[in-house]
Design a protein around this motif. Structure first.
Motif, PDB file in Angstrom:
ATOM      1  N   SER A 266      25.957 -26.288 -81.408  1.00 45.88           N
ATOM      2  CA  SER A 266      26.128 -24.842 -81.532  1.00 45.88           C
ATOM      3  C   SER A 266      26.951 -24.286 -80.371  1.00 45.88           C
ATOM      4  CB  SER A 266      24.764 -24.154 -81.567  1.00 45.88           C
ATOM      5  OG  SER A 266      24.010 -24.587 -82.675  1.00 45.88           O
ATOM      6  N   ASP A 268      28.651 -20.154 -78.964  1.00 53.84           N
ATOM      7  CA  ASP A 268      28.752 -18.720 -79.209  1.00 53.84           C
ATOM      8  C   ASP A 268      30.200 -18.285 -79.043  1.00 53.84           C
ATOM      9  OD1 ASP A 268      29.141 -18.757 -76.466  1.00 53.84           O
ATOM     10  OD2 ASP A 268      27.208 -17.832 -75.982  1.00 53.84           O
ATOM     11  N   ARG A 300      27.686 -19.788 -89.547  1.00 54.75           N
ATOM     12  CA  ARG A 300      26.903 -18.907 -88.685  1.00 54.75           C
ATOM     13  C   ARG A 300      25.497 -19.462 -88.549  1.00 54.75           C
ATOM     14  NH1 ARG A 300      27.597 -13.608 -87.647  1.00 54.75           N
ATOM     15  NH2 ARG A 300      25.813 -14.052 -86.290  1.00 54.75           N
ATOM     16  N   GLU A 301      24.944 -19.333 -87.351  1.00 57.17           N
ATOM     17  CA  GLU A 301      23.567 -19.718 -87.099  1.00 57.17           C
ATOM     18  C   GLU A 301      22.776 -18.490 -86.684  1.00 57.17           C
ATOM     19  OE1 GLU A 301      23.515 -23.182 -84.463  1.00 57.17           O
ATOM     20  OE2 GLU A 301      23.418 -24.336 -86.317  1.00 57.17           O
ATOM     21  N   PRO A 302      21.456 -18.557 -86.721  1.00 57.10           N
ATOM     22  CA  PRO A 302      20.659 -17.392 -86.324  1.00 57.10           C
ATOM     23  C   PRO A 302      21.051 -16.885 -84.939  1.00 57.10           C
ATOM     24  CG  PRO A 302      19.260 -19.062 -87.326  1.00 57.10           C
ATOM     25  CD  PRO A 302      20.616 -19.674 -87.172  1.00 57.10           C
ATOM     26  N   GLY A 303      21.037 -15.579 -84.783  1.00 58.83           N
ATOM     27  CA  GLY A 303      21.444 -14.987 -83.514  1.00 58.83           C
ATOM     28  C   GLY A 303      22.953 -14.923 -83.407  1.00 58.83           C
ATOM     29  N   ASP A 304      23.484 -15.321 -82.269  1.00 57.19           N
ATOM     30  CA  ASP A 304      24.927 -15.237 -82.018  1.00 57.19           C
ATOM     31  C   ASP A 304      25.617 -16.592 -82.118  1.00 57.19           C
ATOM     32  OD1 ASP A 304      24.617 -12.516 -81.493  1.00 57.19           O
ATOM     33  OD2 ASP A 304      24.167 -12.880 -79.376  1.00 57.19           O
ATOM     34  N   TYR A 306      27.237 -20.260 -83.647  1.00 57.02           N
ATOM     35  CA  TYR A 306      28.130 -20.822 -84.654  1.00 57.02           C
ATOM     36  C   TYR A 306      28.007 -22.339 -84.583  1.00 57.02           C
ATOM     37  CZ  TYR A 306      30.367 -16.213 -84.436  1.00 57.02           C
ATOM     38  OH  TYR A 306      30.619 -14.863 -84.447  1.00 57.02           O
TER      39      TYR A 306
END
Length: 418
Positions: A266, A268, A300-304, A306
Motif C-alpha cells: 500500500s 498514499d 483504492r484501499e480503506p482510508g487514504d 492505494y
C-alpha cells in the motif's frame, strides 16, 4: 414454460464466491436500467455479469443477450448481430426494434470504446423503455442513472475454494491436505485473489506440485498461460489481460504506472508523489493517479491508501524503452557503511535516463550492500536474471565495480533532490 430467447453462453464450470456482489447487482437492476460491472483485469467481470443475466432470465421476456465487443470497433453493429436483427446497424434502429420488448442486454468488454458504447447505451435506454443494460469494463460509462458494481479480488477463503475446484477438475486426486492447504493459500495470496490468475495456476497441478507452483510464480507471466482454444486471449493469458489495460493508457498514465510499480504494498498520495520525483508535479500525480484508479489499474484501499496488484506491478517494472526516473531516495549501506562521495568518470549522466525500471531497482539494492543472491531473493527473481541486470548496469554506466554503481546512484539522487 417456453424457453425465453437469448444467446447467453453455457457455463461449463462452477461459479465460486461473489454472493454479496451478485445480491448487490440484483438490487441495482431492480432500481435502475443500466449497471456497469468494473474491476481490474482478470477479476471476473464477464463471469459475474453473465451469472447475473442468467439469474434474471424470468424477469426479461424479451430474452437475455450478450454482445462481446473486444474485437469490434462498431458496438451497434455487433449488438444487432447478437440480437439477430438483420439490416439494423445503429443504436437508434436497435432501440426501435426492441421498443415493445423487454430484453436484458450484456455489452461485454467496453473499455476500449467508451464514447461509442455510451452513445449506444443512451440510444437504447431512450428508445426502448423496457430494456435493461449491463456493461462490463475497466471503468464506468459516467451516464445518468448508471449504477456501478465494482468487483474486488476474491477474499482468501473464496480464492482457495476456487483453486481447489479448478485443480480437482484437472486432477481428481488433488486434495487440500493439511500440508497442501497453506501452500495453496500462499499461492492465492501471491496472485492477489485474481480469479483468472488462480484458475490458470490451478490447471498446472496436473504437471507440478503446489509447492513447485508457488516457487515458479516468480515467472507468472510465462507460467500462467491457458490451454483453451475457445477462450478469448485475455481470458487465457495473464499477461494479455493486463497488457490490454496498458495498451489503453495514454503516455502519461503509462509513465505513472511505471513509477508506481516500484512501490510494493500500500501507498498514499504522498508516497506516490515521492516515487515520481521530478517526473511529474504533485498536481499531475494526483490527477493521473485518479485516472488509474478509475481505470481499475490502481485500487483504492480503506482510508487514504492505494495499491497496485502484483501482476500490474510486474508489467510496469518491465523495460519500456523510454526514460525512467525513480524517486530521490537516499539509502545508507547495510551495516552502517557510507557511500563514496564522488562519482567515477563516466557516471556523470543521470541514472534514471539510462537504466530500465528493473535495472534501477537492482542498482538501488546494490547501494544497500546486497549481493546478487540477496537481490534475487528481495525481488523474487532468478539470480541469473540479477547477474544479467548487473552486467547491463555496469555497461550502461561505463563502470567497473559495484562501488562505482553505488556512487552513481547516490550522486544522481543527490542531484535530483536539489
Amino acid at each position: 414454460m417456453a424457453q425465453r430467447p437469448g444467446n447467453l453462453p453455457v457455463d461449463l464450470s462452477s461459479f465460486v464466491g461473489r454472493a454479496e456482489e451478485l445480491a448487490e447487482g440484483l438490487r441495482h437492476l431492480t432500481e435502475a436500467r443500466l449497471m456497469t460491472v468494473t474491476g481490474p483485469a482478470g477479476v471476473g467481470k464477464t463471469r459475474t455479469a453473465l451469472r447475473l443475466a442468467a439469474r434474471l432470465r424470468r424477469r426479461f421476456a424479451g430474452g437475455t443477450w450478450r454482445a462481446e465487443l473486444s474485437g469490434t470497433g462498431d458496438p451497434a453493429a455487433t449488438l444487432a448481430e447478437a440480437l439477430e436483427l438483420p439490416g439494423v446497424s445503429s443504436g437508434r434502429e436497435i432501440a426501435s426494434a426492441l421498443r415493445e420488448r423487454r430484453p436484458l442486454v450484456v455489452l461485454d468488454t467496453c473499455e476500449h470504446l467508451p464514447g461509442e458504447v455510451a452513445e449506444l447505451v443512451e440510444a437504447l435506454l431512450s428508445g426502448a423503455p423496457r430494456i435493461a443494460v449491463v456493461v462490463t469494463g475497466r471503468r464506468s460509462l459516467g451516464l445518468p442513472g448508471e449504477r456501478v458494481l465494482q468487483l474486488a479480488p476474491l477474499p482468501l477463503t473464496s480464492a482457495v475454494r476456487l483453486f481447489e475446484d479448478r485443480a480437482m477438475a484437472v486432477d481428481p486426486g488433488f486434495a487440500l491436505t493439511p500440508a497442501v492447504a497453506p501452500v495453496v493459500a500462499e499461492i492465492c495470496g501471491r496472485l492477489d485473489g485474481l480469479p483468472l490468475a488462480i484458475e490458470l495456476a490451478a490447471t498446472l497441478v496436473r504437471s507440478m506440485s503446489a509447492r513447485d507452483l508457488l516457487e515458479e510464480l516468480r515467472h507468472r507471466f510465462t507460467l500462467l498461460t491457458g490451454v483453451s482454444r475457445t477462450a478469448l486471449p485475455r481470458h487465457r493469458d495473464l499477461r494479455a489481460a493486463v497488457q490490454w489495460s496498458h495498451d489503453l493508457c495514454d503516455e502519461e498514465q503509462r509513465r505513472l504506472w511505471a513509477l508506481l510499480s516500484v512501490l510494493p504494498g500500500s501507498f498514499d498520495l504522498e508516497g506516490a508523489v515521492a516515487a515520481c520525483g521530478p517526473e511529474l508535479s504533485a498536481e499531475r500525480v494526483a490527477r493521473v493517479l485518479a485516472e488509474l484508479v478509475e481505470g481499475s489499474i490502481v485500487l483504492r484501499e480503506p482510508g487514504d491508501g492505494y495499491r497496485m496488484l502484483e501482476a500490474y506491478r510486474q508489467l510496469g517494472l518491465e523495460p519500456s524503452g523510454g526514460p525512467w526516473r525513480p524517486a530521490a531516495v537516499q539509502r545508507p549501506l547495510r551495516g552502517g557503511g557510507r557511500l563514496p562521495s564522488s562519482r567515477a568518470g563516466k557516471a556523470a549522466r543521470p541514472v534514471g535516463g539510462t537504466l530500465s525500471a528493473r535495472e534501477l531497482q537492482v542498482a538501488e539494492l546494490i547501494t544497500e550492500g546486497l549481493s546478487n543472491p540477496e537481490i534475487a531473493a528481495r525481488l523474487d527473481i532468478a539470480k541469473r536474471t540479477v547477474d544479467a541486470h548487473v552486467r547491463n548496469i555496469l555497461a550502461k554506466g561505463g563502470l567497473a565495480s559495484r562501488t562505482q554503481v553505488a556512487a552513481w546512484v547516490a550522486e544522481s539522487d543527490y542531484q535530483s533532490s536539489k
